[in-house]
Design an enzyme around this catalytic site. Structure first.
Site, short mmCIF file in Angstrom:
data_model
loop_
_atom_site.label_atom_id
_atom_site.label_comp_id
_atom_site.label_asym_id
_atom_site.label_seq_id
_atom_site.Cartn_x
_atom_site.Cartn_y
_atom_site.Cartn_z
N VAL B 111 0.90 -1.20 -0.10
CA VAL B 111 -0.03 -0.08 0.03
C VAL B 111 1.02 1.14 -0.14
CG1 VAL B 111 -1.99 -1.18 1.03
CG2 VAL B 111 -0.15 -0.12 2.54
N GLU B 112 2.10 1.16 0.01
CA GLU B 112 3.13 2.31 -0.40
C GLU B 112 3.45 2.40 -1.55
OE1 GLU B 112 5.45 2.51 3.30
OE2 GLU B 112 3.71 2.77 4.48
#
Ligand code: HEC
Ligand code: HEC
Ligand code: HEC
Ligand code: HEC
Ligand SMILES: [Ca+2]
Ligand SMILES: [Ca+2]
Ligand SMILES: [Ca+2]
Ligand SMILES: [Mg+2]
Lengths: 328, 328
Positions: B111-112
């Site tokens: 998610v980064e």
């Protein structure tokens, strides 16, 4: 060797043209830079102008089509902001007359910064206490407005000029500035006829623009070649999508070739991954020519000589929101 | 007035501690800054360290939880990188021992930055020709590796220090540096007991860390109050999520309060939007106290005095990919 002293070989001016109704000032440029880098002008707080037009890179994002808030994508490639001040009009289809008009578009574009409307963007700016004094310095009191936001950003963009490329140094008389291959490429670029469209100091034909709207040319001009289907060049009708006029079908603004080595992938849909292939495509679609591999390599080398010097810039400090956040 | 000369009131050092196995050098810092700003370390080419830890802002993103590639969100708030070099460990739960270890996490976090693995990230760096010479300058020949990537980023982060806040100037003897309200807030901060956790020059209790792992405290310590449910403070078990140990349930690293006025929203889940509410929450959940509104405002004013000076930095130039792009 390419003949010099001809109109077609011009160095990039160190200053961009400045419209009478938006004179430059240090305060305005600083405000514009700050807004340009501020992701809080997007609905998620994550996307700034610099996200897609990264001035630390070639002024673009090196993606095929850009990615805005929530990972959304549009159908066009992000052109460079470097030297965009030398364009006679803005966007691939020239639908904005100038940088001021252009700058209001992305903030509310749903696949870019996706603010609900410009009023919402101005409210966001107002909610950040440090902006008001910057507007006052740049435009006088009570001057926070969408027009002044756009003026400030445009003023900053007019500082984004990359002078002193090897090509510029050559044109100004430094005969050592280009390699033998780059010189062959310069000659080939001229002989093949690229200069008929990519002319003038920014190689964007702006000098040939008749109506102040840039030089628009049909692309692809020759459609009977495999590139057109392979790269899906007929999906987007170009200027006609904005004007609705049949005469504008497949008309595109001739883009600058300054720093083009840094702005892969290529064309309005970002479908061509490498510069050598872009050169092959151009020769075939615009001039109905097949270049030899040597000519392609030479032209690519020449285009590499259009990479200029990027002026050192300091990171802006974005004004804070003490004790709160404006991002929902 | 707050008594000075006591251990609890310490100015921020101008230099961060530097580990013996990663000495600072100008070349390393420049490489680290370049990597820090380079969005090509993400799978989409759109997310850099600076996207979530914006050094032009408070070193964070002012969002509740951060947004990475494709608009994906995790469940934690992005802490500031400013002065992170003074943390005894990294992440809200201290699960990384130092900045070097931390720097390898985001690149592959789905998610980064979402690179498939660190090898893929290193391949991306290798594919950008300009990085190799920068690694050579910083670490010697043939040194492009994930460890050196992390070392360079950590070295850059160790330069991200904000000295000379009003508080620092006061502690160093400038009796005019704090307002009367800020002085009242300083006294209230001490009297209420905030200093028992937020101690030392960075107000993160790093000086009290026994095992080199930072000062960990239970949060919320007092659960019988409306804040716990309202802000969903028990959903994330903190350090236990990383260690699996019951003793670590709801244990969190005491975070720095340096520049805290610029890093709203607050707490590990970013659930509290304003600093005044964060102060109320702390008093109740950590000290079982109700502060008067005057005390809250005074403490907020004092915390505002912890906003330091942000050293001017130049924008890095990210090395280009001449004629091609590495973004898929
Ligand atoms: C999410 C991506 C994205 C964001 C954010 C974005 N742009 Fe763009 N920009 C594009 C794309 C894509 C185009 C081309 C669109 C077209 O031609 O139809 C473009 C076109 C431009 C152009 C025209 C350049 C030329 O050569 O014609 C300028 C100038 C520009 N943008 C500046 C800005 C500014 C200023 C901002 C912020 C206010 C901004 N952009 C935000 C993607 C973006
Ligand atoms: C008849 C006009 C014309 C001629 C001749 C022409 N071009 Fe172009 N060129 C254009 C237009 C219009 C575009 C933009 C097409 C698009 O993407 O929609 C373009 C785009 C390009 C691009 C991609 C720019 C970018 O940023 O994506 C390159 C590179 C290029 N031209 C090089 C050349 C070369 C080399 C030649 C000669 C072999 C040449 N052009 C001849 C009109 C022309
Ligand atoms: C998409 C958002 C995002 C990106 C990209 C990102 N971070 Fe973070 N960062 C976070 C979040 C969220 C945390 C807290 C996670 C946790 O504690 O579990 C964090 C924690 C940290 C910390 C710990 C600070 C502290 O006080 O404990 C440091 C240092 C840090 N990141 C540096 C970096 C670096 C260096 C990069 C790039 C290599 C990076 N981050 C990329 C969101 C991001
Ligand atoms: C017993 C330990 C303890 C005490 C006492 C304490 N804190 Fe905290 N503080 C913490 C911890 C642990 C966190 C991180 C909690 C979390 O988000 O998981 C924190 C977080 C904060 C935050 C939010 C930081 C951020 O970046 O989100 C603020 C502001 C704060 N404390 C201020 C105070 C004030 C003011 C007091 C006194 C009224 C105080 N604290 C007392 C341990 C303590
Ligand atoms: Ca015009
Ligand atoms: Ca491009
Ligand atoms: Ca925060
Ligand atoms: Mg260590």
């Amino acid at each position: 060797l390419p003949t010099l002293g001809q109109a077609e070989w011009q160095a990039l001016p160190e200053q961009a043209p400045v419209p009478a109704d938006n004179p430059m000032s240090a305060a305005k440029i600083e405000l514009g830079k700050t807004l340009y880098f501020d992701p809080r002008l997007s609905s998620t707080g994550t996307v700034s102008c610099n996200s897609c037009h990264n001035v630390m890179l070639g002024g673009d994002d090196n993606r095929d089509v850009s990615m805005g808030v929530h990972g959304k994508t549009g159908n066009r490639n992000a052109p460079t902001v470097w030297n965009s001040a030398f364009n006679a009009s803005q966007f691939w289809d020239g639908r904005a007359a100038d940088l001021e008009e252009q700058a209001k578009g992305p903030v509310t574009n749903p696949v870019e910064m996706a603010m609900k409307d410009l009023d919402t963007a101005i409210e966001a700016i107002r909610a950040i206490p440090g902006y008001e004094p910057m507007f006052t310095q740049a435009f006088g009191p009570d001057s926070v407005s969408e027009d002044n936001m756009a003026r400030a950003i445009a003023a900053y963009e007019r500082t984004l000029i990359t002078p002193n490329s090897p090509y510029d140094r050559y044109v100004k008389g430094d005969r050592e500035a280009l390699t033998a291959q780059q010189l062959r490429g310069m000659e080939a670029f001229k002989q093949a006829g690229c200069v008929s469209c990519h002319s003038g100091p920014a190689f964007n034909g702006a000098d040939l623009a008749r109506d102040g709207g840039g030089l628009f040319m049909k692309f692809p001009l020759f459609t009977d070649n495999p590139y057109v289907e392979r790269y899906d060049f007929m999906a987007d009708q170009g200027r006609a999508e904005a004007t609705g006029k049949a005469a504008d079908e497949y008309m595109w603004k001739v883009p600058t070739l300054r720093n083009v080595a840094l702005t892969a992938p290529y064309f309005h849909n970002g479908s061509v991954k490498t510069l050598d292939e872009a050169v092959r495509v151009m020769a075939k679609t615009q001039l109905n020519q097949e270049l030899s591999e040597q000519q392609v390599e030479d032209i690519v080398a020449f285009l590499g000589a259009l990479t200029g010097e990027f002026p050192e810039q300091s990171l802006p400090r974005l004004p804070g929101t003490p004790g709160f956040t404006i991002i929902q």
